[in-house]
Design an enzyme around this catalytic site. Structure first.
Site, PDB file in Angstrom:
ATOM      1  N   ASN A 152      -6.245 -65.687 -60.326  1.00  0.00           N
ATOM      2  CA  ASN A 152      -6.052 -66.762 -60.047  1.00  0.00           C
ATOM      3  C   ASN A 152      -5.935 -67.982 -60.514  1.00  0.00           C
ATOM      4  O   ASN A 152      -6.713 -68.145 -61.581  1.00  0.00           O
ATOM      5  CB  ASN A 152      -7.487 -66.668 -58.996  1.00  0.00           C
ATOM      6  CG  ASN A 152      -7.399 -67.748 -57.975  1.00  0.00           C
ATOM      7  OD1 ASN A 152      -6.741 -67.745 -56.922  1.00  0.00           O
ATOM      8  ND2 ASN A 152      -8.774 -68.414 -57.528  1.00  0.00           N
TER       9      ASN A 152
ATOM     10  N   GLU B 141      -6.867 -71.391 -52.216  1.00  0.00           N
ATOM     11  CA  GLU B 141      -7.524 -72.660 -52.214  1.00  0.00           C
ATOM     12  C   GLU B 141      -7.098 -73.876 -51.787  1.00  0.00           C
ATOM     13  O   GLU B 141      -7.284 -74.922 -52.507  1.00  0.00           O
ATOM     14  CB  GLU B 141      -8.391 -72.658 -53.626  1.00  0.00           C
ATOM     15  CG  GLU B 141      -9.088 -71.556 -54.301  1.00  0.00           C
ATOM     16  CD  GLU B 141      -9.806 -72.109 -55.491  1.00  0.00           C
ATOM     17  OE1 GLU B 141      -9.693 -73.175 -56.095  1.00  0.00           O
ATOM     18  OE2 GLU B 141      -9.899 -71.037 -56.413  1.00  0.00           O
TER      19      GLU B 141
ATOM     20  N   GLU C  61      -8.299 -68.894 -63.621  1.00  0.00           N
ATOM     21  CA  GLU C  61      -8.028 -70.137 -64.681  1.00  0.00           C
ATOM     22  C   GLU C  61      -7.969 -69.702 -66.210  1.00  0.00           C
ATOM     23  O   GLU C  61      -8.714 -70.454 -66.858  1.00  0.00           O
ATOM     24  CB  GLU C  61      -8.704 -71.351 -64.229  1.00  0.00           C
ATOM     25  CG  GLU C  61      -8.418 -71.828 -62.906  1.00  0.00           C
ATOM     26  CD  GLU C  61      -9.562 -72.955 -62.481  1.00  0.00           C
ATOM     27  OE1 GLU C  61     -10.306 -73.283 -63.216  1.00  0.00           O
ATOM     28  OE2 GLU C  61      -9.689 -72.938 -61.175  1.00  0.00           O
TER      29      GLU C  61
ATOM     30  N   ASP D 287      -5.713 -77.313 -50.487  1.00  0.00           N
ATOM     31  CA  ASP D 287      -5.797 -78.603 -49.761  1.00  0.00           C
ATOM     32  C   ASP D 287      -4.877 -79.508 -50.378  1.00  0.00           C
ATOM     33  O   ASP D 287      -4.248 -79.305 -51.507  1.00  0.00           O
ATOM     34  CB  ASP D 287      -7.525 -79.058 -50.031  1.00  0.00           C
ATOM     35  CG  ASP D 287      -7.939 -79.036 -51.373  1.00  0.00           C
ATOM     36  OD1 ASP D 287      -7.112 -79.171 -52.584  1.00  0.00           O
ATOM     37  OD2 ASP D 287      -9.298 -78.956 -51.800  1.00  0.00           O
TER      38      ASP D 287
ATOM     39  N   HIS E  40      -3.916 -76.490 -54.892  1.00  0.00           N
ATOM     40  CA  HIS E  40      -4.646 -77.793 -54.670  1.00  0.00           C
ATOM     41  C   HIS E  40      -3.481 -78.808 -54.876  1.00  0.00           C
ATOM     42  O   HIS E  40      -2.865 -78.853 -56.110  1.00  0.00           O
ATOM     43  CB  HIS E  40      -5.654 -77.875 -55.705  1.00  0.00           C
ATOM     44  CG  HIS E  40      -6.670 -77.109 -55.567  1.00  0.00           C
ATOM     45  ND1 HIS E  40      -7.593 -77.375 -54.383  1.00  0.00           N
ATOM     46  CD2 HIS E  40      -7.463 -75.916 -56.111  1.00  0.00           C
ATOM     47  CE1 HIS E  40      -8.663 -76.240 -54.399  1.00  0.00           C
ATOM     48  NE2 HIS E  40      -8.490 -75.481 -55.372  1.00  0.00           N
TER      49      HIS E  40
HETATM   50  O1  9MR Z   1     -15.320 -76.413 -54.413  1.00  0.00           O
HETATM   51  C1  9MR Z   1     -15.951 -76.215 -55.718  1.00  0.00           C
HETATM   52  C2  9MR Z   1     -16.887 -77.256 -55.884  1.00  0.00           C
HETATM   53  O2  9MR Z   1     -18.004 -77.486 -54.801  1.00  0.00           O
HETATM   54  C3  9MR Z   1     -17.620 -77.043 -57.213  1.00  0.00           C
HETATM   55  O3  9MR Z   1     -18.451 -78.223 -57.475  1.00  0.00           O
HETATM   56  C4  9MR Z   1     -16.565 -76.949 -58.276  1.00  0.00           C
HETATM   57  C5  9MR Z   1     -17.228 -76.717 -59.739  1.00  0.00           C
HETATM   58  O4  9MR Z   1     -16.202 -76.754 -60.728  1.00  0.00           O
HETATM   59  O5  9MR Z   1     -15.775 -75.871 -57.926  1.00  0.00           O
HETATM   60  C6  9MR Z   1     -15.163 -76.109 -56.850  1.00  0.00           C
HETATM   61  O6  9MR Z   1     -14.062 -74.940 -56.599  1.00  0.00           O
HETATM   62  C7  9MR Z   1     -13.342 -74.833 -57.435  1.00  0.00           C
HETATM   63  C8  9MR Z   1     -13.007 -73.253 -57.411  1.00  0.00           C
HETATM   64  O7  9MR Z   1     -14.049 -72.605 -57.696  1.00  0.00           O
HETATM   65  C9  9MR Z   1     -11.918 -72.958 -58.393  1.00  0.00           C
HETATM   66  N1  9MR Z   1     -10.576 -73.719 -58.375  1.00  0.00           N
HETATM   67  C10 9MR Z   1     -11.024 -75.043 -58.446  1.00  0.00           C
HETATM   68  C11 9MR Z   1     -11.820 -75.416 -57.429  1.00  0.00           C
HETATM   69  C12 9MR Z   1     -11.937 -76.973 -57.154  1.00  0.00           C
HETATM   70  O8  9MR Z   1     -12.522 -77.388 -57.972  1.00  0.00           O
END
Ligand code: 9MR
Length: 363
Positions: free
Chosen positions: A209, A274, A168, A276, A245
């Protein structure tokens, strides 16, 4: 590609019994044979099919564990490899959660995606406060970053087929995201990170990513231009991770196929990392059908190009999802419900894999 083929060969025949329940509306596994799961169906199109794994659920929830092992050929630590987890105090590592996942993956003949080395979120407090109070200056921060990448990639050397090296780093308009890394080090932190990761594990494929980079837009074009530039400079960048997402209210992103194709043309891999597809609750039949279509369209786009090597959902059950905590009133984003019952999205992926297998059989 080599590791993908090898892994699938090993996985054949090693899959546990069908673990996920079948919803009333879900078709039985006709074409793939009795007991077909996503990972067996993905063998023929030669695709790694993955899920993010929640470390606590893996430890405590047996049906969850059975779903991870029977349905998927790749796993990603949802949080367990992030910096705040692996180095909670400066210089003191805790690999326990991540090691348990890697060990689980071995037992179940699964590949592991590494997520993520450099991000602006989930940084340890000692690091952010050190930068804020000036005790870590720019030179010190660069050394800290180098040590983190080197130590983590070395720790998992040989275990990880793709690493999300930087996560990001662009905003929606294609300019660099304002982050601690950019402010302190300038954009060269990105090429440094890839070089350091490559030194530590030359065989792992190294990925950029991000989210909202499914279609052709300012953000995905920024990645395209960055990748082209870095590769021309000899920086070891091998893939673009497209998070996926999605939210049914925004419509399916356009030009996904064109976007993947332009990275193929650069000689790069791509991966959905990732996925969903959330919706405003409560879920109903129409929303679930729309969600299923979105999952299927991402899968079809992936199998249509040579370079799309893995397809990962961000969790496979609504029982464990980041969505309701982040977007109030939204959820139901995964392919099975809270009781691991398959939703239309699951069936859509299974059907898509069967169709891809039939096409592969004709070539
Ligand atoms: O799914 C993850 C969640 O459990 C954490 O609290 C969160 C913290 O920022 O991160 C989530 O995963 C993220 C991923 O690492 C990067 N892309 C976005 C995902 C969803 O927020």
């Amino acid at each position: 590609m080599l590791s993908r083929r090898l892994a699938l060969a090993v996985a054949t025949g090693a899959v546990a019994a069908l673990a996920l329940g079948t919803a009333a509306q879900a078709a039985p596994a006709r074409h793939g044979g009795h007991g077909a799961t996503l990972r067996t169906l993905a063998e023929r199109p030669d695709l790694l099919i993955g899920t993010a794994v929640d470390a606590s659920a893996l430890a405590a929830d047996a049906p969850y564990r059975a779903g991870v092992s029977s349905e998927f050929s790749s796993v990603t630590a949802e949080n367990a490899m992030k910096w705040e987890v692996v180095e909670p105090a400066r210089g003191s590592y805790d690999w326990s959660q991540a090691d348990r996942l890697v060990e689980f993956a071995h037992r179940h003949h699964q590949e592991v995606r590494g997520h993520t080395l450099v991000w602006h979120n989930q940084l340890p407090a000692w690091l952010t406060s050190g930068v804020a109070d000036g005790s870590i200056d720019a030179a010190g921060l660069r050394a800290v970053l180098r040590k983190h990448i080197t130590d983590e990639v070395r720790h998992f050397k040989g275990e990880i087929y793709q690493w999300d090296v930087v996560n990001e780093v662009f905003d929606e308009d294609g300019t660099y995201r304002d982050s601690l890394w950019l402010r302190e080090l300038g954009p060269s932190y990105i090429s440094d990170a890839f070089r350091w990761a490559h030194e530590a594990d030359p065989k792992a494929k190294l990925f950029l990513n991000d989210y909202n980079v499914e279609g052709v837009n300012a953000k995905s074009t920024a990645y395209y231009e960055l990748a082209k530039k870095l590769r021309a400079q000899g920086v070891p960048v091998q893939g673009l991770g497209i998070q996926g997402h999605l939210d049914i209210q925004y419509g399916f992103p356009g030009d996904v196929g064109d976007n993947l194709a332009r990275f193929d043309a650069l000689g790069m891999q791509t991966a959905f990392t990732e996925i969903d597809v959330r919706m405003t609750l409560p879920a109903d039949e129409a929303k679930l059908a729309r969600q299923a279509q979105d999952y299927r369209r991402l899968l079809d786009a992936c199998v249509a190009v040579r370079g799309c090597t893995s397809f990962t959902v961000w969790g496979f059950s609504d029982k464990y999802s980041w969505v309701p905590d982040t977007f109030s009133g939204q959820g139901a984003a995964n392919i099975t419900d809270e009781n691991f019952v398959r939703k239309p999205a699951y069936t859509a992926l299974a059907d898509g894999l069967r169709a891809a297998a039939r096409r592969a059989g004709r070539h």
